[in-house]
Design an enzyme around this catalytic site. Structure first.
Site, PDB file in Angstrom:
ATOM      1  CG  HIS A   1      -1.754  -1.668   1.783  1.00 20.36           C
ATOM      2  ND1 HIS A   1      -1.290  -2.535   2.506  1.00 20.36           N
ATOM      3  CD2 HIS A   1      -2.924  -1.527   1.516  1.00 20.36           C
ATOM      4  CE1 HIS A   1      -1.996  -3.007   2.232  1.00 20.36           C
ATOM      5  NE2 HIS A   1      -3.632  -2.538   2.235  1.00 20.36           N
TER       6      HIS A   1
ATOM      7  CG  ASP B   1       2.072  -0.911   3.202  1.00 16.36           C
ATOM      8  OD1 ASP B   1       1.134  -0.581   4.328  1.00 16.36           O
ATOM      9  OD2 ASP B   1       1.849  -1.866   2.527  1.00 16.36           O
TER      10      ASP B   1
HETATM   11  C1  XLS Z   1      -7.768  -6.769   5.007  1.00 19.47           C
HETATM   12  C2  XLS Z   1      -6.369  -6.607   3.196  1.00 19.47           C
HETATM   13  C3  XLS Z   1      -6.162  -5.919   2.787  1.00 19.47           C
HETATM   14  C4  XLS Z   1      -5.590  -6.147   1.646  1.00 19.47           C
HETATM   15  C5  XLS Z   1      -4.927  -4.865   0.711  1.00 19.47           C
HETATM   16  O1  XLS Z   1      -8.069  -7.094   5.369  1.00 19.47           O
HETATM   17  O2  XLS Z   1      -6.541  -8.152   3.278  1.00 19.47           O
HETATM   18  O3  XLS Z   1      -4.266  -6.361   3.784  1.00 19.47           O
HETATM   19  O4  XLS Z   1      -4.691  -7.475   1.110  1.00 19.47           O
HETATM   20  O5  XLS Z   1      -5.470  -3.648   1.211  1.00 19.47           O
END
Ligand code: XLS
Ligand code: NI
Ligand code: NI
Length: 445
Positions: A108, A111
């Site tokens: 993301h 991140d």
């Molecule tokens: C949350 C999601 C997130 C997505 C990416 O539950 O799994 O981590 O994979 O935004």
């Protein structure tokens, strides 16, 4: 030091590149089943599985939970300057990804880069950090599976991002999405993901669901148009999840998302990113969700993790069930393998797993579990008994009137007239136990 390390500090000095040692090895820091170069059904394991490391869980998730503070104290977060920390984190990430031997990673925007004082400042920081990531990708050969925008953590998104009732927030979401798409393109990302985040609702009393879903479709459409205009050739993914953080997420499960994409003309550019734990929260098996996608030619990528069936939330644990991964790999082989997608470990070590080696051990287990699943899925296909049983079960539709029916050759009254000719029908065993025993036999052989 070889390629594992691109900055001026090694973050995992005690750990060397993880090697394949085979099923007899007792070394916790070695692969027992994942042999990247091994050929299975004409393709290398590495190319079947396309493992990716999730930046958020592995290098950001600090073990904090609603009951206690962080337990994972990362050395890359100690410089006192958030931008320098992000660069240090990139060094740690590429050292880890190279040592574990994953060909891909995923992120993301938030991140990889901290938020700045306003939207423009945040975009500048993101640009600087994606430049840094590009250098590290080039140095190590690690590639970007997909990027995404975190439009759910900042408090401004508490009522949603694309589905926020306040237009100003929708614009903020668009701003982040645009820059995350730019970063994904710069880094050669093969996909771009939309997980719903807070796209859903808590109370129907204050929610105009129809309008919110139309706004979501609008954001997806204009994001697609923007990315395509900038030359993005990859695939967009929607990642279904039924709940958490909102009570009802709009992207509930595969069937819901596929219907939504078709309703809005998005099904040519978008596929699904299926997460095992989300399937479970929706009341489905992981393999069910995968199978629905494969049937519709809509499986794009996979968030490889597992849930805890006795908990009602996304525990994001590392995969450890060879039964689940075998069934999953059967579906992935059935679709002819990943194209732009892969197996992304959207999984986190437990709060009390506090040794640096724990992150390696967790990924080794996850990768071995999927490698074993791949071997067994290929064995199931080669053995042929399960596919044959399945084919035979529907064989009354392969010829004669059954085949005519499938082609639309009967009106209802014509079909109804055939009933009298067939006498006592339907007394055919489903043979579930036989299927289960054969699967078990192959798993144990
Ligand atoms: C949350 C999601 C997130 C997505 C990416 O539950 O799994 O981590 O994979 O935004
Ligand atoms: Ni996920
Ligand atoms: Ni999740």
């Amino acid at each position: 030091m070889a390629n594992y390390f691109t900055g001026n500090k090694e973050y995992f000095p005690e750990i060397k590149k993880i090697a394949y040692e085979g099923p007899k090895s007792k070394n916790p820091m070695a692969f027992k089943y994942y042999d990247a170069e091994k050929s299975i059904a004409g393709k290398k394991m590495r190319d079947h599985l396309r493992f990716a490391i999730a930046y958020w869980h592995s290098f950001c998730g600090d073990g904090a939970d609603p009951f206690g503070a962080a337990t994972h104290i990362f050395p890359w977060n100690s410089s006192g300057d958030p931008v320098q920390n992000a660069i240090n984190k990139a060094d740690a990430a590429f050292e880890f990804i190279s040592k574990i031997g994953a060909p891909y990673y995923a992120w993301h925007d938030r991140d990889i880069a901290p938020e700045g004082k306003d939207a423009d400042d945040s975009a500048k920081i993101l640009e600087k950090i994606t430049d840094e990531l590009k250098k590290r990708q080039d140095a190590t050969g690690v590639k970007l599976l997909w990027g995404t925008a975190n439009v759910f953590s900042n408090p401004r998104f508490m009522n949603g991002a694309a589905t926020n009732p306040d237009f100003a927030v929708v614009a903020h979401a668009a701003n982040q999405i645009q820059h995350a798409i730019d970063g994904t393109i710069k880094l050669g990302g093969e996909g771009y993901t939309f997980w719903g985040g807070r796209e859903g609702y808590m109370s129907i009393l204050n929610t105009d669901m129809k309008r919110e879903k139309e706004h979501l479709a609008m954001i997806l459409s204009i994001s697609r148009d923007y990315a395509r205009s900038k030359g993005f050739k990859g695939c967009f993914y929607i990642e279904p999840k039924p709940m958490e953080p909102t009570k009802h997420q709009y992207d509930f499960d595969s069937e819901t998302v596929i219907g939504f994409l078709r309703a809005h003309g998005l099904d040519k550019d978008f596929k699904l990113n299926i997460e095992a734990n989300h399937a479970e929260l929706a009341g489905h098996d992981f393999v069910h969700e995968l199978s629905v996608c494969v049937d519709n030619d809509m499986l794009g990528s996979v968030d490889a993790n597992r849930g805890e069936p006795r908990n009602g939330w996304d525990t994001d644990q590392f995969p450890s069930s060879v039964y689940e991964t075998t069934l999953a790999m059967c579906q992935i082989l059935r679709m002819g393998g990943f194209k732009t997608g892969g197996l992304n470990f959207d999984a986190k070590i437990r709060r009390n797993s506090v040794d640096a080696e724990d992150l390696f051990i967790a990924h080794i287990g996850g990768m071995d579990t999927f490698a074993f699943g791949l071997e067994k899925a290929a064995a199931i296909a080669a053995d042929g008994r399960l596919p044959d049983l399945l084919k035979k079960r529907y064989s009354s539709f392969d010829s004669g009137d059954g085949a005519k029916f499938e082609k639309g050759g009967f009106k209802l009254n014509e079909l109804a007239a055939l009933a009298k000719d067939y006498g006592k029908t339907g007394w055919t065993s489903g043979k579930q136990e036989l299927y289960e025993n054969i699967l078990q036999e192959i798993l144990l052989s």
